[in-house]
Design an enzyme around this catalytic site. Structure first.
Site, PDB file in Angstrom:
ATOM      1  N   ASP A 127       0.831  -1.217   0.000  1.00  0.00           N
ATOM      2  CA  ASP A 127       0.000   0.000   0.000  1.00  0.00           C
ATOM      3  C   ASP A 127       0.864   1.265   0.000  1.00  0.00           C
ATOM      4  OD1 ASP A 127       0.962  -0.133   2.630  1.00  0.00           O
ATOM      5  OD2 ASP A 127      -1.011   0.042   3.583  1.00  0.00           O
ATOM      6  N   GLU A 128       2.135   1.121   0.420  1.00  0.00           N
ATOM      7  CA  GLU A 128       2.968   2.317   0.551  1.00  0.00           C
ATOM      8  C   GLU A 128       3.262   2.998  -0.784  1.00  0.00           C
ATOM      9  OE1 GLU A 128       6.224   2.218   3.240  1.00  0.00           O
ATOM     10  OE2 GLU A 128       5.152   1.000   4.690  1.00  0.00           O
ATOM     11  N   LYS A 155       9.489   0.078  -4.569  1.00  0.00           N
ATOM     12  CA  LYS A 155       8.356  -0.828  -4.810  1.00  0.00           C
ATOM     13  C   LYS A 155       7.477  -0.281  -5.945  1.00  0.00           C
ATOM     14  CE  LYS A 155       7.427  -4.103  -2.789  1.00  0.00           C
ATOM     15  NZ  LYS A 155       7.848  -5.517  -2.989  1.00  0.00           N
ATOM     16  N   VAL A 207       8.544   5.106  20.236  1.00  0.00           N
ATOM     17  CA  VAL A 207       7.439   5.492  19.352  1.00  0.00           C
ATOM     18  C   VAL A 207       7.852   6.745  18.595  1.00  0.00           C
ATOM     19  CG1 VAL A 207       5.061   6.341  19.312  1.00  0.00           C
ATOM     20  CG2 VAL A 207       5.700   4.438  20.824  1.00  0.00           C
ATOM     21  N   ASP A 273      11.035  11.608  15.022  1.00  0.00           N
ATOM     22  CA  ASP A 273      10.207  10.968  13.992  1.00  0.00           C
ATOM     23  C   ASP A 273      11.057  10.423  12.840  1.00  0.00           C
ATOM     24  OD1 ASP A 273       7.897  10.097  12.862  1.00  0.00           O
ATOM     25  OD2 ASP A 273       6.975  12.081  12.644  1.00  0.00           O
ATOM     26  N   PRO A 275      12.041  10.372   9.113  1.00  0.00           N
ATOM     27  CA  PRO A 275      11.906  11.380   8.048  1.00  0.00           C
ATOM     28  C   PRO A 275      10.913  10.917   6.982  1.00  0.00           C
ATOM     29  CG  PRO A 275      14.231  10.807   8.435  1.00  0.00           C
ATOM     30  CD  PRO A 275      13.409   9.837   9.225  1.00  0.00           C
TER      31      PRO A 275
END
Ligand code: NAD
Ligand code: DAU
Length: 338
Positions: A127-128, A155, A207, A273, A275
């Protein structure tokens, strides 16, 4: 049915081979796998020893001579290409192996299969490739490809090459695009097994960002059933979406896991986070539902329960896969984010 499966010593390939050999007594599977850090031959060692319908070949999907020989020696009814570099974080550190395996390797396999007149080729995508969603909507097969990470770009490159092989040569290729899998044999660099492993060791659970990124989680066997349906009933040239109908924020996933293993939420640590971190994925799989009869069978609570049961019963597997190479990537990546 005689299948050539690539990347079968990885997470989804292992589950697919086990499920299909158990379900179809007349199927034979040859597994071509390079055995990168993510490939574990031990996953299927029992089949190698005891199952004459299973055959393992160590090799690279980029190796033209090997693929040509393999496809000539045996009369395969279909090829299923799982082989890939699959971890987004690694692709941020070094995109090169992603281009090599995910694009060049896929093209090499398509070309060899075309030259050997293979009558069905299922390419496993993700799905990415569609990029990221806002708060509303879902990805459809008609959603334009807009990948954001080196992994998803590689992908998407392979998807476009597969499409070109169908349009240009009429080569019978089908594409599956699935959301986030979880379940047995998943390498502990991915969210769910990593968090389980850290929780059991009373280590911090890293996280990314605010923890509010959303993924649509699917138990791995449900994805494998979708691939089986695509192989048996899919339309040539078509891409099919698959999802678990289980959208969760990352923080909810982590809290659900902690509760299930009776560990405190104080282990949660927010870190820098990723990137280009995609905000939300959600799949509209109505095409696969209507054309193939696909429907996920497990909800998230049941899937997590089964996954934890598997980890509890397979502690040796978890210890074995935490090799030196795995440890050095993890140490550098998380050191930079703390
Ligand atoms: P994984 O990383 O667990 O396994 C990949 C396997 O491919 C390993 O066994 C590895 O040794 C093998 N491999 C890598 N490079 C190779 C090469 N050049 N030649 C031969 N073998 C090679 O990956 P996974 O999570 O099982 O994913 C399998 C496929 O499904 C990938 O194509 C991935 O993009 C796709 N996918 C994964 C998910 C997910 O949530 N894990 C979701 C949708 C799609
Ligand atoms: O959507 C399908 C894709 O799912 C597959 O194509 C990929 O091969 C597979 O790796 C997976 O990609 P993600 O990047 O979504 O999975 P990952 O398990 O790496 O991360 C899931 C979410 O959790 C994501 O939003 C990032 C976050 N995360 C991940 C790790 C490893 C954290 O917050 N902390 C972490 O330590």
């Amino acid at each position: 049915m005689k299948l050539l499966v690539t990347g079968g010593c990885g997470f989804i390939g292992t589950n697919f081979i086990r499920l299909m050999l158990a379900k179809h007594p007349d199927w034979h599977i040859t597994n071509l796998d390079k055995l990168t850090y993510a490939g574990n031959r031990l996953n299927l060692l029992d089949l190698e020893k005891e199952e004459p319908r299973y055959n393992f070949v160590q090799g690279d999907i980029c190796d033209r001579d090997l693929a040509m020989d393999l496809l000539a020696d045996q009369t395969f009814d279909a090829v299923i290409n799982f082989a890939a570099e699959s971890h987004v974080d690694r692709s941020i550190n070094d995109p090169s192996p992603f281009v090599t395996t995910n694009i060049q390797g896929a093209q090499n396999l398509l070309e060899c299969a075309r030259q050997r007149n293979i009558s069905r080729f299922v390419h496993i995508s993700t799905d990415e490739v569609y990029g990221s969603l806002g708060d509303e909507g879902k990805f459809m097969e008609t959603t334009p490809l807009a990948p954001n990470s080196p992994y998803s770009a590689s992908k998407a490159g392979a998807d476009l090459m597969a499409r070109a092989y169908f349009e240009t040569y009429g080569f019978p290729v089908l594409i599956t695009r699935c959301s986030n899998n979880y379940g047995p044999y998943q390498f502990p660099e991915k969210l769910i097994p990593l968090m389980y492993m850290n929780a059991m060791a009373d280590k911090p659970l890293p996280v990314y960002g605010d923890g509010l990124n959303v993924r649509d989680w699917i138990f791995v066997d449900d994805h494998c059933l979708g691939i089986e349906l695509t192989l048996l009933k899919g339309r040539e040239g078509q891409a099919y979406n698959f999802g678990g109908n289980a959208e969760e924020t990352n923080i909810n996933v982590v809290k659900t896991l902690l509760a299930a293993v009776n560990k405190p939420e104080s282990l949660i640590t927010y870190v820098t986070d990723r990137p280009g971190h995609d905000k939300r994925y959600a799949m509209d799989y109505s095409l696969a539902a209507n054309e193939l009869g696909f429907a996920p069978t497990l909800d998230f609570a049941e899937g997590i329960r089964k996954t934890i049961e598997w980890y509890e019963a397979n502690t040796t597997w978890l210890e074995q896969v935490q090799s030196g190479e795995y440890r050095s990537f993890m140490d550098t990546w998380y050191e930079e984010r703390s």
